[in-house]
Design a protein around this motif. Structure first.
Motif, mmCIF file in Angstrom:
data_model
loop_
_atom_site.group_PDB
_atom_site.id
_atom_site.type_symbol
_atom_site.label_atom_id
_atom_site.label_comp_id
_atom_site.label_asym_id
_atom_site.label_seq_id
_atom_site.Cartn_x
_atom_site.Cartn_y
_atom_site.Cartn_z
ATOM 1 N N ALA A 63 67.532 31.580 -15.456
ATOM 2 C CA ALA A 63 67.590 30.138 -15.182
ATOM 3 C C ALA A 63 66.821 29.801 -13.918
ATOM 4 N N ALA A 64 66.944 30.642 -12.900
ATOM 5 C CA ALA A 64 66.203 30.392 -11.660
ATOM 6 C C ALA A 64 64.705 30.508 -11.893
ATOM 7 N N ARG A 65 64.307 31.465 -12.735
ATOM 8 C CA ARG A 65 62.877 31.623 -13.037
ATOM 9 C C ARG A 65 62.347 30.400 -13.778
ATOM 10 N N VAL A 66 63.101 29.894 -14.743
ATOM 11 C CA VAL A 66 62.691 28.698 -15.484
ATOM 12 C C VAL A 66 62.589 27.497 -14.550
ATOM 13 N N ALA A 67 63.594 27.321 -13.684
ATOM 14 C CA ALA A 67 63.571 26.187 -12.757
ATOM 15 C C ALA A 67 62.352 26.253 -11.835
ATOM 16 N N GLY A 68 62.004 27.475 -11.367
ATOM 17 C CA GLY A 68 60.833 27.613 -10.512
ATOM 18 C C GLY A 68 59.547 27.266 -11.237
ATOM 19 N N VAL A 69 59.436 27.686 -12.501
ATOM 20 C CA VAL A 69 58.245 27.362 -13.288
ATOM 21 C C VAL A 69 58.133 25.857 -13.513
ATOM 22 N N ALA A 87 54.449 14.958 -21.559
ATOM 23 C CA ALA A 87 54.573 16.235 -20.849
ATOM 24 C C ALA A 87 55.588 17.166 -21.497
ATOM 25 N N GLY A 88 56.313 16.713 -22.494
ATOM 26 C CA GLY A 88 57.357 17.523 -23.111
ATOM 27 C C GLY A 88 56.830 18.788 -23.756
ATOM 28 N N ASP A 89 55.678 18.711 -24.433
ATOM 29 C CA ASP A 89 55.123 19.899 -25.094
ATOM 30 C C ASP A 89 54.723 20.958 -24.075
ATOM 31 N N ALA A 90 54.131 20.521 -22.961
ATOM 32 C CA ALA A 90 53.730 21.478 -21.922
ATOM 33 C C ALA A 90 54.948 22.154 -21.317
ATOM 34 N N VAL A 91 56.015 21.405 -21.111
ATOM 35 C CA VAL A 91 57.248 21.974 -20.561
ATOM 36 C C VAL A 91 57.838 22.992 -21.532
ATOM 37 N N VAL A 144 56.361 16.783 -14.296
ATOM 38 C CA VAL A 144 57.804 16.987 -14.125
ATOM 39 C C VAL A 144 58.245 16.270 -12.857
ATOM 40 N N ALA A 145 59.120 15.281 -13.014
ATOM 41 C CA ALA A 145 59.566 14.483 -11.862
ATOM 42 C C ALA A 145 60.784 15.084 -11.180
ATOM 43 N N ARG A 146 61.672 15.727 -11.951
ATOM 44 C CA ARG A 146 62.914 16.240 -11.356
ATOM 45 C C ARG A 146 63.407 17.430 -12.156
ATOM 46 N N LEU A 178 84.023 33.553 -21.328
ATOM 47 C CA LEU A 178 83.130 33.179 -22.421
ATOM 48 C C LEU A 178 81.733 32.910 -21.872
ATOM 49 N N PRO A 179 80.703 33.340 -22.622
ATOM 50 C CA PRO A 179 79.328 33.128 -22.152
ATOM 51 C C PRO A 179 78.907 31.668 -22.302
ATOM 52 N N ILE A 180 78.875 30.970 -21.212
ATOM 53 C CA ILE A 180 78.437 29.569 -21.203
ATOM 54 C C ILE A 180 76.991 29.521 -20.739
ATOM 55 N N PRO A 181 76.106 28.873 -21.463
ATOM 56 C CA PRO A 181 74.690 28.863 -21.073
ATOM 57 C C PRO A 181 74.463 28.133 -19.759
ATOM 58 N N ALA A 182 73.406 28.513 -19.098
ATOM 59 C CA ALA A 182 72.969 27.790 -17.911
ATOM 60 C C ALA A 182 72.118 26.597 -18.369
ATOM 61 N N LEU A 183 72.406 25.434 -17.836
ATOM 62 C CA LEU A 183 71.707 24.213 -18.226
ATOM 63 C C LEU A 183 70.873 23.692 -17.074
ATOM 64 N N ILE A 184 69.685 23.204 -17.418
ATOM 65 C CA ILE A 184 68.782 22.618 -16.434
ATOM 66 C C ILE A 184 68.324 21.266 -16.966
ATOM 67 N N ASP A 185 68.659 20.199 -16.260
ATOM 68 C CA ASP A 185 68.206 18.857 -16.634
ATOM 69 C C ASP A 185 66.819 18.606 -16.059
ATOM 70 N N VAL A 186 65.944 18.061 -16.890
ATOM 71 C CA VAL A 186 64.555 17.839 -16.489
ATOM 72 C C VAL A 186 64.171 16.392 -16.794
ATOM 73 N N ASP A 187 63.626 15.713 -15.800
ATOM 74 C CA ASP A 187 63.077 14.373 -15.974
ATOM 75 C C ASP A 187 61.557 14.450 -15.899
ATOM 76 N N LEU A 188 60.891 13.839 -16.876
ATOM 77 C CA LEU A 188 59.434 13.870 -16.952
ATOM 78 C C LEU A 188 58.855 12.521 -16.543
ATOM 79 N N THR A 189 57.632 12.557 -16.067
ATOM 80 C CA THR A 189 56.957 11.296 -15.740
ATOM 81 C C THR A 189 56.467 10.589 -16.989
ATOM 82 N N GLY A 190 56.340 11.322 -18.088
ATOM 83 C CA GLY A 190 55.924 10.735 -19.358
ATOM 84 C C GLY A 190 56.327 11.642 -20.498
#
Length: 292
Positions: free
Chosen positions: A73-79, A129-133, A86-88, A114-126
């Motif tokens: 999750a930390a690696r994904v957030a850094g990327v 950009a979703g496909d690139a993310v 990506v705005a946020r 129980l294995p609960i996934p790590a979630l990362i909320d992402v706000d895009l400027t448009g």
């Protein structure tokens, strides 16, 4: 001609059928404004929902080993933070997530059993950009999943669009029904007062002058009845808006009307009176040309 016009006006003012139009006009405008408010509210809510969801997505990182999951999750957030468009990037707090699922998964979720996934909320400027993310996330952690908010909320958006279309259709039906009621009332009045109208013609009154008497009566009925019905509709709409706001729901809160919507609703009674008056005039002139 003046005496004939005054006599015709008094007869029309005393006509019970036309006076009943006051209540009918009030009911028609009341229903029309409620339908218009529904359409305007759902249209605004649908636009707000589309605008909010168009550039938002959530990344899920699932792994049975908490350490591996958190590292991924930390690696994904850094990327994601280094990507253009990506705005946020906001990882969801684990404790808050566990409290959220605890009512369904029980105390084991809070204990971390129980294995609960790590979630990362992402706000895009448009939205573009979703496909690139998604591609960047797949390269960083192939097992991660990208959920686009617009995709899983699209049924709600379609339903609200459907409600807007139904409300618009209802406004059209009520407008057509109002015209039909006006035409029927005018024809009934012409048939009832046919003899009076013939006398008015013999005294020098023209078809246009007769039409003015009928349209004045219809306009007065529409003004009084529409004013009362419109005022009642505005009160009901305002009360419903307060109730929706008190629910605290972002989705339902978007149904509330804006200033432009209220301006449209306030103009509806004027348009209603004008439409009824015009329909009465055309109905009278058309009927007189054919029959008298």
């Amino acid at each position: 001609m003046s005496d004939g016009g005054e006599t015709g006006a008094r007869v029309l003012d005393e006509a019970g059928g036309l006076r009943a139009m006051t209540g009918i006009m009030g009911i028609m405008l009341f229903l029309l404004m409620l339908a218009a408010a529904l359409g305007l509210g759902t249209l605004g809510a649908a636009r707000t929902l589309d605008r909010q969801l168009a550039g938002r997505l959530t990344v899920q990182v699932v792994d049975g080993d908490p350490a591996t999951r958190d590292a991924a999750a930390a690696r994904v957030a850094g990327v994601l933070r280094g990507l253009p468009g990506v705005a946020r990037v906001a990882p969801v707090d684990r404790a808050a997530l566990q409290r959220l699922v605890e009512p369904w998964l029980g105390a084991e979720a809070e204990a971390g059993a129980l294995p609960i996934p790590a979630l990362i909320d992402v706000d895009l400027t448009g939205e573009e950009a979703g496909d690139a993310v998604a591609a960047a996330v797949a390269r960083a952690v192939p097992t991660a999943r990208v959920d686009r908010h617009a995709a899983w909320m699209s049924p709600v958006s379609r339903f609200m669009t459907l409600l807007t279309g139904l409300a618009a259709a209802l406004v059209g039906v009520l407008g057509a029904a109002t015209l039909a009621v006006v035409v029927l009332a005018v024809r009934s009045g012409l048939d009832v007062h046919r003899g009076t109208i013939e006398v008015m013609h013999m005294l020098g009154s023209t078809d246009v002058q007769v039409a003015r008497l009928f349209q004045r009566r219809i306009a007065l009925d529409a003004l009084i009845g529409g004013g009362l019905g419109g005022l009642l509709a505005l009160v009901v709409i305002w009360l419903l808006g307060r109730q929706l706001g008190a629910l605290g729901s972002e989705l339902l809160g978007g149904v509330n009307l804006g200033r432009a919507d209220w301006a449209v609703l306030l103009l509806l009674p004027l348009l209603f009176v004008g439409l009824a008056t015009f329909a009465a005039r055309r109905a009278v002139l058309g009927h007189l040309e054919r029959s008298l």
